[in-house]
Scaffold this motif. Structure first.
Motif, PDB file in Angstrom:
ATOM      1  N   THR A   1      -3.780  -9.744  -6.310  1.00 59.57           N
ATOM      2  CA  THR A   1      -3.676 -10.159  -4.901  1.00 59.57           C
ATOM      3  C   THR A   1      -4.533 -11.393  -4.662  1.00 59.57           C
ATOM      4  OG1 THR A   1      -3.346  -7.874  -4.201  1.00 59.57           O
ATOM      5  CG2 THR A   1      -4.094  -9.417  -2.515  1.00 59.57           C
ATOM      6  N   THR A   2      -3.950 -12.366  -3.991  1.00 61.45           N
ATOM      7  CA  THR A   2      -4.728 -13.543  -3.612  1.00 61.45           C
ATOM      8  C   THR A   2      -4.621 -13.744  -2.102  1.00 61.45           C
ATOM      9  OG1 THR A   2      -4.152 -14.568  -5.716  1.00 61.45           O
ATOM     10  CG2 THR A   2      -5.072 -16.015  -4.019  1.00 61.45           C
ATOM     11  N   ILE A   3      -5.761 -14.000  -1.504  1.00 58.75           N
ATOM     12  CA  ILE A   3      -5.759 -14.357  -0.086  1.00 58.75           C
ATOM     13  C   ILE A   3      -5.999 -15.863   0.006  1.00 58.75           C
ATOM     14  CG2 ILE A   3      -6.953 -14.058   2.115  1.00 58.75           C
ATOM     15  CD1 ILE A   3      -7.567 -11.183   1.288  1.00 58.75           C
ATOM     16  N   ILE A   4      -5.108 -16.518   0.679  1.00 59.36           N
ATOM     17  CA  ILE A   4      -5.177 -17.976   0.798  1.00 59.36           C
ATOM     18  C   ILE A   4      -5.444 -18.305   2.268  1.00 59.36           C
ATOM     19  CG2 ILE A   4      -3.871 -20.124   0.495  1.00 59.36           C
ATOM     20  CD1 ILE A   4      -2.002 -18.394  -1.418  1.00 59.36           C
ATOM     21  N   SER A  46       0.819  -1.204   0.000  1.00 57.18           N
ATOM     22  CA  SER A  46       0.000   0.000   0.000  1.00 57.18           C
ATOM     23  C   SER A  46       0.856   1.259   0.000  1.00 57.18           C
ATOM     24  CB  SER A  46      -0.982  -0.006   1.181  1.00 57.18           C
ATOM     25  OG  SER A  46      -0.277   0.194   2.365  1.00 57.18           O
ATOM     26  N   GLU A  47       2.094   1.138   0.440  1.00 61.01           N
ATOM     27  CA  GLU A  47       2.953   2.323   0.473  1.00 61.01           C
ATOM     28  C   GLU A  47       3.971   2.357  -0.656  1.00 61.01           C
ATOM     29  OE1 GLU A  47       4.443   2.541   4.466  1.00 61.01           O
ATOM     30  OE2 GLU A  47       2.432   2.988   5.260  1.00 61.01           O
ATOM     31  N   ASN A  48       4.038   1.308  -1.451  1.00 59.93           N
ATOM     32  CA  ASN A  48       5.022   1.257  -2.541  1.00 59.93           C
ATOM     33  C   ASN A  48       4.350   0.699  -3.797  1.00 59.93           C
ATOM     34  OD1 ASN A  48       7.765   1.779  -0.996  1.00 59.93           O
ATOM     35  ND2 ASN A  48       6.498   0.415   0.260  1.00 59.93           N
ATOM     36  N   ASN A  49       3.397   1.480  -4.323  1.00 55.33           N
ATOM     37  CA  ASN A  49       2.520   1.030  -5.399  1.00 55.33           C
ATOM     38  C   ASN A  49       3.212   0.381  -6.587  1.00 55.33           C
ATOM     39  OD1 ASN A  49       0.176   1.743  -4.180  1.00 55.33           O
ATOM     40  ND2 ASN A  49       0.408   3.898  -4.767  1.00 55.33           N
ATOM     41  N   ASP A  50       4.243   1.037  -7.071  1.00 54.82           N
ATOM     42  CA  ASP A  50       4.859   0.540  -8.296  1.00 54.82           C
ATOM     43  C   ASP A  50       5.785  -0.623  -8.049  1.00 54.82           C
ATOM     44  OD1 ASP A  50       3.536   2.499  -9.540  1.00 54.82           O
ATOM     45  OD2 ASP A  50       5.219   3.928  -9.499  1.00 54.82           O
ATOM     46  N   PHE A  51       6.371  -0.611  -6.910  1.00 56.02           N
ATOM     47  CA  PHE A  51       7.441  -1.552  -6.621  1.00 56.02           C
ATOM     48  C   PHE A  51       6.915  -2.976  -6.363  1.00 56.02           C
ATOM     49  CE2 PHE A  51      10.648  -3.279  -3.611  1.00 56.02           C
ATOM     50  CZ  PHE A  51      11.703  -3.327  -4.514  1.00 56.02           C
ATOM     51  N   VAL A  52       5.839  -3.055  -5.607  1.00 55.67           N
ATOM     52  CA  VAL A  52       5.282  -4.383  -5.298  1.00 55.67           C
ATOM     53  C   VAL A  52       4.314  -4.769  -6.406  1.00 55.67           C
ATOM     54  CG1 VAL A  52       4.011  -5.750  -3.615  1.00 55.67           C
ATOM     55  CG2 VAL A  52       5.568  -3.963  -2.827  1.00 55.67           C
ATOM     56  N   LYS A  53       4.582  -5.899  -7.043  1.00 51.83           N
ATOM     57  CA  LYS A  53       3.818  -6.273  -8.246  1.00 51.83           C
ATOM     58  C   LYS A  53       2.646  -7.203  -7.944  1.00 51.83           C
ATOM     59  CE  LYS A  53       6.269  -3.851 -10.999  1.00 51.83           C
ATOM     60  NZ  LYS A  53       5.711  -2.528 -11.331  1.00 51.83           N
ATOM     61  N   SER A  54       2.751  -7.960  -6.900  1.00 50.90           N
ATOM     62  CA  SER A  54       1.618  -8.824  -6.546  1.00 50.90           C
ATOM     63  C   SER A  54       1.732  -9.241  -5.089  1.00 50.90           C
ATOM     64  CB  SER A  54       1.596 -10.081  -7.429  1.00 50.90           C
ATOM     65  OG  SER A  54       2.582 -10.986  -6.990  1.00 50.90           O
ATOM     66  N   LEU A  55       0.600  -9.688  -4.561  1.00 55.43           N
ATOM     67  CA  LEU A  55       0.589 -10.160  -3.178  1.00 55.43           C
ATOM     68  C   LEU A  55      -0.068 -11.528  -3.083  1.00 55.43           C
ATOM     69  CD1 LEU A  55      -0.646  -7.095  -1.035  1.00 55.43           C
ATOM     70  CD2 LEU A  55       1.670  -8.028  -1.139  1.00 55.43           C
ATOM     71  N   ASN A  56       0.576 -12.424  -2.346  1.00 55.93           N
ATOM     72  CA  ASN A  56      -0.088 -13.655  -1.930  1.00 55.93           C
ATOM     73  C   ASN A  56      -0.102 -13.638  -0.408  1.00 55.93           C
ATOM     74  OD1 ASN A  56      -0.703 -15.677  -4.237  1.00 55.93           O
ATOM     75  ND2 ASN A  56       1.252 -14.697  -4.776  1.00 55.93           N
ATOM     76  N   GLU A 108     -14.632 -12.867   4.332  1.00 56.53           N
ATOM     77  CA  GLU A 108     -15.941 -12.332   3.929  1.00 56.53           C
ATOM     78  C   GLU A 108     -15.843 -10.837   3.665  1.00 56.53           C
ATOM     79  OE1 GLU A 108     -18.486 -13.493   7.132  1.00 56.53           O
ATOM     80  OE2 GLU A 108     -18.128 -15.628   6.725  1.00 56.53           O
ATOM     81  N   LYS A 109     -16.657 -10.416   2.703  1.00 54.34           N
ATOM     82  CA  LYS A 109     -16.785  -8.994   2.364  1.00 54.34           C
ATOM     83  C   LYS A 109     -15.457  -8.354   1.958  1.00 54.34           C
ATOM     84  CE  LYS A 109     -20.743  -8.323   5.360  1.00 54.34           C
ATOM     85  NZ  LYS A 109     -21.016  -8.058   6.767  1.00 54.34           N
ATOM     86  N   ILE A 110     -14.638  -9.130   1.314  1.00 58.77           N
ATOM     87  CA  ILE A 110     -13.393  -8.565   0.784  1.00 58.77           C
ATOM     88  C   ILE A 110     -13.670  -8.087  -0.640  1.00 58.77           C
ATOM     89  CG2 ILE A 110     -11.078  -9.226  -0.049  1.00 58.77           C
ATOM     90  CD1 ILE A 110     -10.957  -9.020   2.881  1.00 58.77           C
ATOM     91  N   ASN A 111     -13.052  -6.996  -0.978  1.00 55.38           N
ATOM     92  CA  ASN A 111     -13.104  -6.425  -2.315  1.00 55.38           C
ATOM     93  C   ASN A 111     -13.069  -7.512  -3.403  1.00 55.38           C
ATOM     94  OD1 ASN A 111     -12.393  -5.194  -4.701  1.00 55.38           O
ATOM     95  ND2 ASN A 111     -11.115  -3.653  -3.677  1.00 55.38           N
ATOM     96  N   GLU A 112     -13.973  -7.402  -4.389  1.00 54.72           N
ATOM     97  CA  GLU A 112     -14.125  -8.468  -5.398  1.00 54.72           C
ATOM     98  C   GLU A 112     -12.900  -8.677  -6.271  1.00 54.72           C
ATOM     99  OE1 GLU A 112     -17.494  -7.393  -7.648  1.00 54.72           O
ATOM    100  OE2 GLU A 112     -18.908  -7.923  -6.060  1.00 54.72           O
ATOM    101  N   LYS A 113     -12.092  -7.619  -6.408  1.00 50.36           N
ATOM    102  CA  LYS A 113     -10.901  -7.752  -7.261  1.00 50.36           C
ATOM    103  C   LYS A 113      -9.905  -8.738  -6.673  1.00 50.36           C
ATOM    104  CE  LYS A 113     -10.383  -3.395  -6.907  1.00 50.36           C
ATOM    105  NZ  LYS A 113      -9.795  -2.051  -6.833  1.00 50.36           N
ATOM    106  N   ILE A 114     -10.101  -9.014  -5.416  1.00 45.80           N
ATOM    107  CA  ILE A 114      -9.118  -9.882  -4.758  1.00 45.80           C
ATOM    108  C   ILE A 114      -9.566 -11.327  -4.819  1.00 45.80           C
ATOM    109  CG2 ILE A 114      -8.176 -10.433  -2.473  1.00 45.80           C
ATOM    110  CD1 ILE A 114      -7.976  -7.342  -2.144  1.00 45.80           C
ATOM    111  N   ASN A 115      -8.623 -12.121  -5.228  1.00 47.75           N
ATOM    112  CA  ASN A 115      -8.835 -13.551  -5.358  1.00 47.75           C
ATOM    113  C   ASN A 115      -8.854 -14.197  -3.985  1.00 47.75           C
ATOM    114  OD1 ASN A 115      -9.088 -15.515  -7.235  1.00 47.75           O
ATOM    115  ND2 ASN A 115      -7.083 -15.063  -8.166  1.00 47.75           N
TER     116      ASN A 115
END
Lengths: 373, 321, 333
Positions: A320-323, A219-229, A337-344
């Motif tokens: 972003t994927t939440i596992i 959230s603080e380094n928009n360009d640098f971090v390309k994806s989140l698991n 529950e109720k997590i933003n739809e863009k997130i897997n």
């Protein structure tokens, strides 16, 4: 060598693994196997885990039986097209083994790959596996963990990515005494770590508290971090088993600690004495309890989670994927529950708080997907 | 004699308390009201008080099996001590020590000792603590003429000199090791042994409080000032036998009479202070009565007190199990 | 983390604890060496060099060379512990306990109980024990059963460098009197030891091997023998559980029963004299608590009931060895 004849070898799970024992074959000779099916159960010094079939085929021969302990990389079975002649099989085995033996003799006591980098006054210990790939992964473990938590993930994912796994301050072989355990301080450490390694971008894989750090980084380094698991991340709800953190800190005997660690897994059988011992060795070091206490105080207030990252997660623009393990007893899976739809969101059944060690193949596949999407 | 009235009163109060305590124990024991075995200090009071009046609360002593006098002189509570002798739960050691192991670390009393010659090596340690931490405290180890023949005493005196420790060795020589005479058991002289190990050594008349006090004052001051250890060889005598029940058949009637009449440190003290007009006889008699009263109460309370319970058997072996 | 010998691990624990707490002092014969001479100071650093180098950090005020006077050493250390120091006294060879046992048995060990729980005696006695150096009957004994017999003292027998550092650190920090027993043959054994300070709690035995066919229980040097025999058996297809007791007082009874029940076949390897030793004690414990889990009689590998001989072939015959342990194991496998 026949095209349709393939070896199955003892896998290497983590850097310290030298050998493994075969606890159980799930298949018998002549049986068909499918890619991803559980082939056998292997016990190492640290854990018991299952190995899956790499491709479709038929089991042709076992080269190691249940109860055998063999070095990493040695031939344990052959699969391929059914009806392959005994002669061809034997020839293959002979060739494989003579190659393997000469490899073994070349490999004089492999050096440990742990490296250290100084960030501020902290030594940060890490392991990297670089293969000149395009994309980089950094693994961030959770409260009380260390880089070995990724033993089933790092080697496998190194086939396609440059991978880094680090020990957070207060953990593993990094400096044990910390003064600041806030997410912003630790996410700065992560970013500085990437800078030290001259990385132009990073894909973060974080677990629990480490996932919280990963969210903060992104959230603080928009360009640098390309994806989140994010595996069972903190910060998405109030509930957490606060007693687990307390007891983890105070348990100083094998028995007490084992009882606590069992809460992490759906199948507590995965924990053996050596694993508990390794954690005890870490916990006994001066300064560790205090550092863990500091982190715990960051995470928890009045038995509830203190940190809320929902806002940050909602605003994420990167893949972003939440596992989450369905039976996670530390932080409930209901936090998805109720997590933003863009997130897997990927829920894994028969799985506790440690999806990446309990179901590594599934988790690794998810990570691949997230990064390539 | 440079003692103030208050100090003289303190000295006599202490000696009376010791006398009354052990006289009372003598009768209680004979009446079969007390368990175990006890060793009484009656007749040696001037030694304990003469030494301990020169010590502060942070100084320490280690005592012997004949330790009641030292405990009282160092400030242990007589009721708690008495309860201990009866084996009661709120005795000074919870009823787990008894007569031979009375200790009160808060008062600097490191323990009476059931082992002859057991205390002085421990005193070395206390003295080492003071030397290391640079406090100006001292530690005093009492032992008898019997213990003077134990190797532990020789070793301790030597070590104290080698490390220049603020340790004072006090040999209370009452002439008998159990039933065996000093003349038989001690080769050479106790005083010479101290000198041979390099200790500042003095022989002192133990019946005379003032002699003990003065000698102790000098060696204790020296030790506080880093001048090293000393030995006081205190010649004294005990009224009762080695332990209660000892018929003392090894002493003559004349000797027993002499000890009681001519060598009684309380009588000698009383004579000196009244003759010199320092204190009135009536004052001294009032102190005697006061001590008698306190000991009476101590015995009554001890008899009423509870014994330890079964769970106390298993506690206090370790701090952390 | 780095590779250190047992000797270095002990030295590092002393150094770190002395730096951390100025009440920690080292007391003993020749712990520095050269006292009163015109020659080298710190000439010895203990008879086998274990305390070497402490002198230059802490001076003679905290690294205290004494005369040869074991009673006074033990007494002084006890008294110092009772009054505010945290001494580490060295009894050069455990065999010398004969000339100072009163101070351990009747004084230190009893203070707390006898004084109704009011005494605190944070004393560590380091001592060297065990055979194999051709040191004969008065310098080779394995006398820990004499200490385990006495309530009030803790008895520690580290088997490897990691444990030596962590257990010595715990011994020094512990508020009860501890006998820390170092096997002479282990001083040059190396292993991974963290550079940081750490302490291993007492009463926590350590599983060094896990298996299904047989259980070995060892302590101090015999753990290494058990591990080697376990590795030999593994090549023959038999897996072993090996339990390192680490501390004999307190004794981790739960782990002993756990290890024994895991296989039902138990070999105990103890270098001390066979009558009333740790092996007999543990056998009794197992028989009393989990007799039904046993599949064979318990085997004890110990020396014979003789003093330790001098002549090398005789001493080799005397000591427990891999061969003896292996053959004991094979009798019940």
């Amino acid at each position: 060598m026949s095209k349709d004849l393939h070896p199955i070898t003892m896998p290497k799970w983590g850097l310290s693994m030298k050998e493994g024992s075969i606890s159980k074959w799930n298949k018998s000779i002549g049986e068909n196997i499918k890619k991803g099916e559980m082939l056998l159960e292997i016990e190492t010094e640290k854990v018991v885990n299952e190995m899956e079939s790499p491709e479709d085929g038929t089991i042709l021969k076992f080269c190691a039986k249940e109860g055998d302990t063999v070095p990493v990389g040695s031939l344990i079975a052959l699969y391929g097209e059914s009806g392959t002649s005994e002669e061809v099989i034997n020839e293959f085995i002979e060739k494989f083994n003579s190659n393997f033996e000469s490899e073994l003799s070349k490999e004089v006591e492999e050096e440990e790959n742990n490296e250290k980098v100084k960030i501020g006054d902290l030594d940060i210990n890490y392991i990297k596996n670089l293969n000149s790939k395009d994309k980089n992964i950094l693994f961030i473990h959770g409260f009380g963990g260390d880089l070995n938590n990724w033993m089933f993930n790092q080697d496998d994912l190194s086939k396609e990515f440059n991978t880094y796994a680090l020990d957070l301050p207060g953990h593993g072989l990094s400096s044990k005494t910390i003064k600041d355990a806030s997410l912003s301080f630790l996410s700065e450490i992560i970013i500085k770590f990437c800078e030290e390694n001259s990385l132009s971008d990073i894909n973060l894989v974080g677990h629990s508290f480490g996932a919280g750090i990963a969210i903060k980084c992104a959230s603080e380094n928009n360009d640098f971090v390309k994806s989140l698991n994010l595996i069972s991340p903190i910060g998405l709800g109030d509930e957490i088993d606060a007693s687990y953190l307390d007891n983890f800190i105070i348990s100083d005997s094998r028995r007490d600690l084992k009882n606590e660690l069992e809460k992490l897994y759906f199948d507590p059988e995965i924990i053996n004495r050596d694993l508990v011992n390794e954690i005890l060795k870490f916990k006994r070091i001066d300064g560790v309890s205090e550092s863990l206490q500091l982190i715990k105080n960051e995470i928890i207030n009045n038995e509830k989670q203190k940190i809320n990252l929902r806002n940050e997660v909602d605003k994420l623009l990167i893949p972003t994927t939440i596992i989450w393990g369905k039976q996670d007893a530390i932080i409930p899976q209901s936090h998805t529950e109720k997590i933003n739809e863009k997130i897997n969101i990927k829920i894994i059944d028969d799985c506790g708080h440690m999806a990446h060690t309990e179901h590594p193949n599934e988790v690794n596949a998810i990570i691949r997907n997230t990064i390539s999407s | 004699m440079q003692l103030s009235r208050e100090e003289l009163i303190k000295a006599y109060t202490g000696m009376c308390m010791i006398r009354e305590f052990d006289d009372a124990v003598h009768y209680e024991f004979a009446a079969d009201a007390m368990p175990g075995f006890v060793h009484l200090y009656v007749g040696e009071e001037a030694s304990a008080m003469g030494i301990c009046m020169n010590l502060n609360e942070k100084d320490t002593i280690a005592s012997t099996h004949r330790g009641h006098g030292h405990c009282i002189a160092k400030g242990c509570d007589v009721t708690d001590m008495m309860k201990e002798l009866y084996g009661k739960k709120d005795g000074i050691c919870g009823g787990k020590g008894g007569s031979m192991h009375i200790a009160d670390l808060s008062k600097g009393m490191l323990g009476a000792n059931g082992i002859v010659g057991g205390g002085p090596p421990i005193v070395l340690g206390a003295a080492l603590t003071y030397k290391t931490k640079k406090t100006n405290n001292v530690s005093v180890g009492f032992f008898g003429d019997g213990a003077s023949n134990q190797g532990s005493i020789s070793e301790s005196m030597n070590m104290a000199t080698v490390l220049k420790l603020p340790a004072i060795f006090v040999c209370e020589d009452n002439g008998y090791a159990e039933s065996t005479a000093r003349e038989y058991a001690v080769g050479g002289s106790i005083l010479d042994r101290g000198k041979a190990f390099g200790l500042d050594s003095h022989e002192v008349d133990g019946d005379n409080f003032f002699e003990v006090y003065d000698a102790a004052k000098q060696v204790i001051e020296n030790a506080r000032n880093g001048k090293g250890p000393a030995l006081l060889h205190i010649k004294t005598s005990k009224v009762y036998g080695h332990f209660e029940g000892d018929a003392i058949s090894y002493r003559t009637k004349e000797e027993n009479e002499r000890i009681k009449n001519d060598e009684d440190p309380l009588k000698i003290f009383k004579k000196k202070v009244t003759e010199s007009g320092l204190l009135e006889l009536s004052q001294l008699e009032a102190l005697e009565e006061e001590a008698k009263g306190k000991i009476k109460i101590a015995i009554e309370e001890s008899k009423k007190a509870e014994f330890p319970s079964a769970k106390d058997l298993l506690t206090d072996v370790y701090i952390k199990y | 983390m780095s590779l250190k010998t047992y000797r270095e691990a002990i030295n590092e624990a002393l150094l770190q604890e002395m730096k951390k707490d100025e009440n920690v002092v080292v007391i003993g014969e020749d712990v520095a060496g050269g006292a009163g001479t015109n020659g080298e100071q710190d000439a010895w650093g203990g008879v086998l060099g274990v305390t070497k180098g402490l002198l230059k950090h802490f001076g003679r005020e905290r690294v205290i060379d004494t005369p040869i006077t074991e009673t006074a050493i033990m007494g002084m250390a006890s008294g110092a512990a009772l009054t505010g120091l945290r001494p580490v006294a060295e009894l050069m060879f455990v065999d010398f306990m004969g000339v100072c046992f009163d101070q351990i048995l009747n004084q230190t060990a009893k203070f707390r109980y006898m004084f109704g729980g009011k005494a605190v005696t944070p004393l560590t006695i380091r001592t060297m024990y065990g055979g194999g150096l051709r040191a004969a009957s008065q310098h080779s004994q394995c006398l820990y059963p004499m200490f385990t017999h006495v309530p009030g003292i803790k008895v520690v027998v580290p088997s490897n460098p990691y444990d030596a550092k962590g257990l010595l650190t715990q011994s020094i920090r512990d508020n009860d009197p501890v006998i820390f027993m170092e096997h002479k043959n282990l001083y040059d054994l190396s292993g991974d030891v963290p550079d940081e300070s750490y302490s291993i709690p007492f009463g926590e035995a350590n599983f060094t091997r896990e298996g299904k066919d047989i259980t070995f229980i060892g302590m101090g040097q015999t753990v290494d023998i058990c591990n080697k025999v376990a590795d030999t058996l593994k090549k023959e297809g038999k897996t072993s559980t090996v339990l390192d007791l680490r501390t004999l007082s307190p004794l981790d009874e739960d782990s002993i029963l756990e290890a024994s029940e895991e296989t039902g076949k138990v070999v105990i390897v103890d270098e001390s004299y066979p009558r009333c030793n740790i092996a007999t004690d543990i056998s009794a414990l197992i028989c009393q608590n989990s007799f039904d889990s046993l599949k064979a009689g318990i085997k004890m590998v110990t020396p014979p009931h003789t003093p330790v001989p001098f002549s090398p072939p005789l001493e080799d015959l005397y000591l427990p060895s891999e061969e003896k342990v292996l053959s004991a194991a094979k009798e019940i496998l």
